[in-house]
Design an enzyme around this catalytic site. Structure first.
Site, PDB file in Angstrom:
ATOM      1  CG  HIS A 258      -6.237  -6.579  -1.200  1.00 28.85           C
ATOM      2  ND1 HIS A 258      -5.733  -5.823  -2.227  1.00 28.85           N
ATOM      3  CD2 HIS A 258      -5.193  -6.767  -0.358  1.00 28.85           C
ATOM      4  CE1 HIS A 258      -4.449  -5.554  -2.012  1.00 28.85           C
ATOM      5  NE2 HIS A 258      -4.100  -6.124  -0.873  1.00 28.85           N
ATOM      6  CD  GLU A 259      -5.625  -8.398   3.159  1.00 30.42           C
ATOM      7  OE1 GLU A 259      -4.638  -9.171   3.087  1.00 30.42           O
ATOM      8  OE2 GLU A 259      -5.513  -7.163   3.076  1.00 30.42           O
TER       9      GLU A 259
ATOM     10  CD  GLU B  78      -0.533  -5.286  -2.922  1.00 32.57           C
ATOM     11  OE1 GLU B  78      -0.050  -6.030  -2.034  1.00 32.57           O
ATOM     12  OE2 GLU B  78      -1.482  -4.512  -2.703  1.00 32.57           O
TER      13      GLU B  78
ATOM     14  CG  HIS C  94      -2.190 -10.731  -0.184  1.00 32.99           C
ATOM     15  ND1 HIS C  94      -1.103 -10.504  -0.997  1.00 32.99           N
ATOM     16  CD2 HIS C  94      -2.658  -9.495   0.143  1.00 32.99           C
ATOM     17  CE1 HIS C  94      -0.928  -9.185  -1.163  1.00 32.99           C
ATOM     18  NE2 HIS C  94      -1.863  -8.555  -0.478  1.00 32.99           N
TER      19      HIS C  94
END
Lengths: 518, 518
Positions: free
Chosen positions: B279-280, B310, B283
């Site tokens: 997830h990170e 997101e 980003h």
């Protein structure tokens, strides 16, 4: 997610000019502390490609700090406070204002053009030095060194020669306020007169201690655990600091509650890591002992001088860390951590003797406690002569090599291992080197006073107890910040002015005993 | 040792107002990036006792940034540039100026007193929320939430309701420029209409996949090595970033060349760590793909919206990381890293099925890909109703619990696991929650376009090849920065406006197949 905007706090009604001044100094220090954090991050954490951004960040912060430190309004505020006789009757406020005045004058006396030229020249000179040193090419570096000496001369002229002093003193005063080159001449001269025959006696004795065992390998994880244990035992507060790894060990104190140390490990050099660590912890304990929580940004929360700072690192590294009592405690700890047969064969005496071997070395930072000081005196004499114009930069290698031959009996094979070995001159730092030997001198003289005050200090160290030692340092050195100059602090803490006798006595006693000559 | 003083660079003759503006924006961004670094350090490195100093540092930097972002001269410079028709004919400059105008107006429309009151209230409200949540004491938090809703109402009024919109849109616009609550109503309504029966079908099927294996323990060192390998493979540039550990995973991009990710590990939760990491990284890849080297400080180097940001994290976490092709590549890597029998028994299908189990959960952040969106819609509806005044804060728990019962079939046992579970409202963030589901929607719609453009994407992923995927994202999303709004970007990249159909189609197809229903 939402941006928090902190508007300026409202003006405080009833705040005195002194309150305003202290508030402004705290803000400037806070801004400076951000730069310190970035510096730490750069050496310890930063990814390579962030270097250009980091350069922009650091330059911007420096210019913001410089702008605020040189505002005319700041000078006026200091003057208003200094004219307040009631305020000046408070010795703490008076000491603060004296320090702030010195700093303000220092910052404002240098024309912006000179500051900029020095910064630009330094940046290029360091780059050139790094490359030229690789090839041992002094000719490539020489024009930069000439230029830097010239800039240092102009800087010294703008700063102003202290009363009864010489040009060099204007620079020395930035690092060691109140010290004069002529005084160093006297102290260093006596030290030299004692050291040279001592070193000769030791090296010619044919009794050099064994140091083979120093290369016993120890995994970095085990070294880290051992180092951390020692650091905790020394009294470093890990809730207000860190210990990490970097190429060149350093101590960065960003402000109250944040003092960060680094060291470096190699498997075959566990002692080198430990002594780097203990050295930086010495600096770190000083920083943690300064009264920053209440006084951050005030001279009273700053170190007295570079020499005093260095005295703290060298005391822990050398007077504690190369002593027999320390190893009587530390060796079993090390052996437990290492858990290998190679270590279980060692004795405290083996470590103590090996750690105090005296052997002239071409390289300053690889030198023992005794010959190290000859390295410093050489640099002091030569940089002073270059600043004066008595020694032409092109003649530096010859002068250097001659002195290494006469002082240490060594032949310099190339300038990389000679006059180009240190970064300091390429950074434009002239007047800094003497603070290293001043650190040794202050450390030894403080050590005498400490042992008089704590007669069983050796016994305590032998049990791994450093609390009384640290308390003494806190009370007699750390707590005062810049309230006193280094010479004043020395007088107060030891009852007499700085003298070479304690260092000479300490080295003579320890080293002759190690060599079985006493 | 010597302090480097960077005086302001000399004025650049011939610099246009646009050049000046870009230079000023870069400086402001540089100052902001220092604050970002401090934020990262605080979560990852900072010793506890540095907290008060860090607070002072952050507040000072924020106020410096705010002061420069709201200077009248800045607004005038933007206006001068916007009046230059030649300049405005350049679509990149025009996009930059449009963005700068929005930001400047946003920053200057809020009175300093409101900004300060919000910051102070938020700080206290977060503190209260943390303590009250421990005791599940909504009554203690309610007055703060009322106050924050009131402040949000005033903020929205100052920001101004967008044409044809409602008060909520003024807030939503800060996170998702160009999006309107009424539009969300439509999209969310359709999504909901498709999700509710799908979730019922799955949960009532009696075919829930096995998830027991998820708790197989794996040492943190092995997890770190596995995670790092995946992150490198995904294309994250470690020379321009880091991966560390913190309590709450996050991605902090301090600026060009410096994007730092964190994750967290627990021995019995290797998948949770991996998905946090992926997830990170999503980003982080967006941040590394923005054209910051040349354009740092310009809207063209900033993310289009929180929803688009997101979409990048959710695409990697869910559409890649919960897909069968990914596990066909990743499981052998994991097994090699784990080297234990417990792992060698797993198959890609087991992981794939278990990772896609659908099960209503009281807690948003523990929810699966399908039910998660119901959590978001609930929050969107309730915060909008509170802002409007249609829902009294005291009635929030009742409304929350009723909705959880009807949407998820769960009974909320206490407010800690109900309306007090998220930090967002205590931070004063209203209008932020919808961006999470927007992220899912954009991700699924982009994913359709990507699969059309790269027909063998599944095959590539099965070989652990993510290069073509990343290149597509770079070209179609990352490179544009804020040049286009999120709706415009969606139209350009996928050929049509945002629709719930791709997300619904993706979830329906994957989940029904996992449950053996298709």
């Amino acid at each position: 997610m939402t941006e928090t905007l902190h508007a300026d706090a409202p003006a405080q009604p009833g705040a005195t000019p002194y309150d305003q001044l202290m508030r402004e100094m705290r803000e400037i220090a806070t801004l400076g502390s951000v730069g310190a954090m970035l510096g730490w991050d750069q050496e310890v954490m930063m990814p390579d490609k962030a270097a250009p951004l980091r350069g922009e960040q650091a330059a911007l912060l420096s210019s913001l700090v410089h702008e605020r430190r040189t505002r005319p309004e700041l000078g006026e505020l200091i003057a208003v406070c200094q004219a307040d006789t009631e305020l000046m009757a408070d010795p703490l406020a008076a000491a603060n204002l004296r320090g702030l005045r010195v700093d303000y004058d220092h910052a404002t006396r240098l024309p912006v053009s000179l500051v900029r030229e020095t910064a630009e020249t330094t940046s290029l000179a360091m780059h050139t030095w790094r490359e030229a040193r690789e090839r041992s090419d002094f000719d490539a570096f020489a024009p930069w060194l000439e230029k830097l000496m010239e800039l240092n001369r102009r800087t010294a002229e703008h700063l102003g020669v202290p009363e009864g002093g010489e040009l060099y003193d204007a620079l020395l005063d930035s690092y060691e306020p109140g010290m004069r080159a002529a005084e160093l001449d006297g102290i260093f001269g006596e030290l030299r007169a004692g050291l040279v025959p001592l070193i000769r006696e030791l090296t010619e004795s044919g009794r050099a201690p064994d140091t083979e065992w120093m290369n016993i390998p120890l995994s970095i994880a085990r070294q880290e655990a051992f180092n951390r244990g020692v650091v905790e035992r020394m009294g470093f507060d890990f809730q207000a600091g860190r210990l990490d790894v970097s190429t060149h060990p350093f101590c960065e104190s960003a402000g109250p509650g944040d003092t960060r140390l680094t060291t470096r490990y190699e498997e075959g050099q566990f002692l080198s890591a430990l002594h780097s660590t203990m050295h930086e912890v010495g600096h770190g304990l000083y920083e943690q002992g300064l009264p920053k929580a209440e006084r951050f940004g005030q001279p009273l929360a700053e170190a007295a001088s570079m020499g005093i700072h260095e005295s703290q690192s060298r005391m822990w590294e050398n007077l504690v860390g190369r002593g027999l009592p320390f190893w009587e405690w530390a060796l079993p700890e090390l052996q437990a951590q290492a858990g290998s047969e190679a270590f279980s064969g060692l004795t405290p005496a083996t470590l103590y003797r090996g750690l105090n071997r005296v052997e002239p070395n071409l390289i300053r930072i690889e030198s023992d406690e005794a010959t190290y000081n000859l390295h410093i005196m050489l640099r002091f004499d030569l940089e002073r002569a270059m600043l004066r114009g008595d020694l032409a930069v092109r003649d530096l290698p010859g002068a250097w090599n001659e002195r290494i031959q006469s002082d240490l009996g060594l032949t310099v094979p190339d300038d990389a291992r000679g006059c180009m070995q240190d970064i300091h001159w390429s950074m434009g730092a002239v007047g800094y080197f003497p603070t290293y030997t001043l650190g040794n001198l202050y450390a030894a003289q403080l050590w005498e006073a400490i042992n008089a005050a704590i007669p069983d200090l050796d016994e305590q160290v032998r049990r791994g107890e450093f609390g009384a030692l640290l308390t003494w340092l806190r009370q007699n050195v750390h707590a005062h910040g810049r309230r006193y100059t280094a010479p004043e602090l020395c007088q107060r803490a030891t009852g007499r002015p700085l003298s070479p006798a304690p260092l000479l006595g300490y080295l003579r006693g320890k080293l002759r005993s190690v060599y079985g000559l006493s």
